[in-house]
Enzyme design. Structure first.
Site, PDB file in Angstrom:
ATOM      1  N   CYS A  51     -52.133  41.849   7.785  1.00  0.00           N
ATOM      2  CA  CYS A  51     -52.702  43.037   8.427  1.00  0.00           C
ATOM      3  C   CYS A  51     -53.409  42.683   9.729  1.00  0.00           C
ATOM      4  CB  CYS A  51     -53.679  43.696   7.454  1.00  0.00           C
ATOM      5  SG  CYS A  51     -54.404  45.218   8.068  1.00  0.00           S
ATOM      6  N   CYS A  70     -57.862  43.957  16.750  1.00  0.00           N
ATOM      7  CA  CYS A  70     -56.448  43.999  16.365  1.00  0.00           C
ATOM      8  C   CYS A  70     -55.572  43.311  17.406  1.00  0.00           C
ATOM      9  CB  CYS A  70     -56.011  45.454  16.194  1.00  0.00           C
ATOM     10  SG  CYS A  70     -54.266  45.658  15.791  1.00  0.00           S
ATOM     11  N   SER A  75     -57.575  54.478   8.711  1.00  0.00           N
ATOM     12  CA  SER A  75     -58.264  53.249   9.114  1.00  0.00           C
ATOM     13  C   SER A  75     -59.671  53.609   9.576  1.00  0.00           C
ATOM     14  CB  SER A  75     -57.486  52.560  10.238  1.00  0.00           C
ATOM     15  OG  SER A  75     -56.204  52.170   9.794  1.00  0.00           O
ATOM     16  N   LEU A  76     -60.659  53.310   8.744  1.00  0.00           N
ATOM     17  CA  LEU A  76     -62.033  53.751   9.013  1.00  0.00           C
ATOM     18  C   LEU A  76     -62.858  52.639   9.673  1.00  0.00           C
ATOM     19  CD1 LEU A  76     -64.091  56.036   6.708  1.00  0.00           C
ATOM     20  CD2 LEU A  76     -65.191  54.093   7.790  1.00  0.00           C
ATOM     21  N   GLU A  81     -42.194  43.768  15.637  1.00  0.00           N
ATOM     22  CA  GLU A  81     -42.081  42.983  14.414  1.00  0.00           C
ATOM     23  C   GLU A  81     -42.097  43.897  13.193  1.00  0.00           C
ATOM     24  OE1 GLU A  81     -43.928  38.651  15.427  1.00  0.00           O
ATOM     25  OE2 GLU A  81     -45.389  40.270  15.251  1.00  0.00           O
TER      26      GLU A  81
END
Length: 350
Positions: free
Chosen positions: A338, A120, A213-214, A92
């Site tokens: 996101c 995620c 990305s933490l 996507e």
């Protein structure tokens, strides 16, 4: 006549034209047809001789695109397109349109993802395949051929961008002046902290934007949320990011998804501040706080933080004079925000 497997179709085009003993300007005619006149079909590139057009179709297919649109979904400011890629897999890509007229694109680097971040949707699929450089850049080309302006691009779609080394070929295509001709400063690459390829970004693409990305400032908790932390620990990644800033003079963005009751406390905010202030260039870290977006495949035990917690976290970071923003929400209603991209795959059992 099948040509050698160069990294991108643009390299293969050059080789193909050379093998046919075509004049060198033919390549420019093709790239101008694509990027100046927005023509994607070889049979419509009428500056080329008919015989050459037929040869190109026989070799590369009717279209310059290597991805095929399957489904397009639209909300007020967002368009999400499902694209078929090699191996009959799907990815996507997302277009965001801002009121000022700016258009921003979020593209995928992998079909699925093998890193298993627990919150995620893409990670819930598992890794199906790495995308080729063409499949990455063609997500943008699909929109461009439809008349859209490529004002900014982020590799924040499906997959971990720096886990696919083909991204470096894709980035070269995007900045090539004969092709997309994008400014490096309009391109953002997001990573969970793949140290060797962060270092490669530093040396090869110093002017591109880098987002880390933490998601938790605590080693043990980050390892639970993001297993990659066991291979590339947070302390080591932060050192590499500091070196990136030292060598490039460019800021680094810190992405932080706010998970209710998990990583949204004042203690987390204070620990994040401490980590940033301990670096040499704290003013060149910019924290982006992101509301969690649950969707298909994400565990039910994760939820969106309450607004009061979000604002408190924001104030703690801001009071330390660290640049911080709360990222605007786009496309949540069509699973385009996101962490929501999953290519219509079923999640694997965790």
């Amino acid at each position: 006549m099948k040509v050698v497997n160069h990294a991108t179709k643009y390299e293969r085009l050059k080789h193909f034209l050379n093998a046919l003993n075509e004049p060198t300007y033919r390549y420019k005619q093709i790239t101008e047809a694509i990027f100046k006149h927005r023509i994607g079909a070889f049979n419509k590139m009428t500056t080329l001789p008919k015989a050459l057009r037929e040869s190109l179709i026989n070799e590369f297919g009717p279209s310059i695109l290597t991805v095929e649109p399957v489904l397009e979904t639209t909300s007020q400011q967002v368009t999400k397109v499902l694209l078929k890629v090699a191996g009959n897999n799907q990815v996507e890509a997302v277009r965001m349109h801002y009121e000022a007229g700016w258009e921003s694109f979020c593209i995928s680097s992998q079909c699925g993802c093998g890193l298993g971040c627990t919150f995620c949707s893409t990670g819930a699929i598992g890794l199906k395949q790495n995308l080729s450089a063409d499949e990455m850049t063609d997500q943008l080309l699909y929109f461009y051929l439809k008349g859209h302006s490529l004002d900014s691009v982020s590799f924040m779609g499906m997959g971990e961008a720096l886990a696919n080394v083909r991204i470096f070929d894709a980035l070269n295509v995007l900045v090539d002046r004969q092709l997309f001709a994008l400014s490096p400063r309009r391109i953002t690459v997001s990573t969970v902290g793949i140290i060797p390829n962060i270092q490669r970004m530093t040396s090869s693409f110093p002017q591109m934007n880098l987002t880390f990305s933490l998601h938790s400032p605590f080693h043990d908790q980050r390892s639970e949320l993001m297993p990659i932390n066991n291979k590339y620990p947070l302390d080591q990644v932060m050192n590499v990011l500091d070196q990136h800033i030292h060598e490039t003079g460019r800021k680094v963005y810190i992405a932080y998804v706010m998970l209710r009751g998990v990583n949204d406390s004042e203690k987390h905010a204070e620990a994040l501040v401490k980590r940033i202030l301990n670096n040499r260039y704290p003013h060149l870290y910019h924290v982006n706080l992101i509301r969690y977006n649950p969707t298909v495949g994400t565990p039910e035990n994760y939820g969106q933080t309450i607004e009061e917690k979000l604002q408190t976290f924001y104030r703690v970071v801001k009071s330390a004079r660290i640049p911080v923003t709360i990222r605007s929400q786009f496309g949540r209603e069509i699973d385009a925000a996101c962490g929501q991209l999953y290519g219509q795959y079923q999640a694997k059992k965790r």
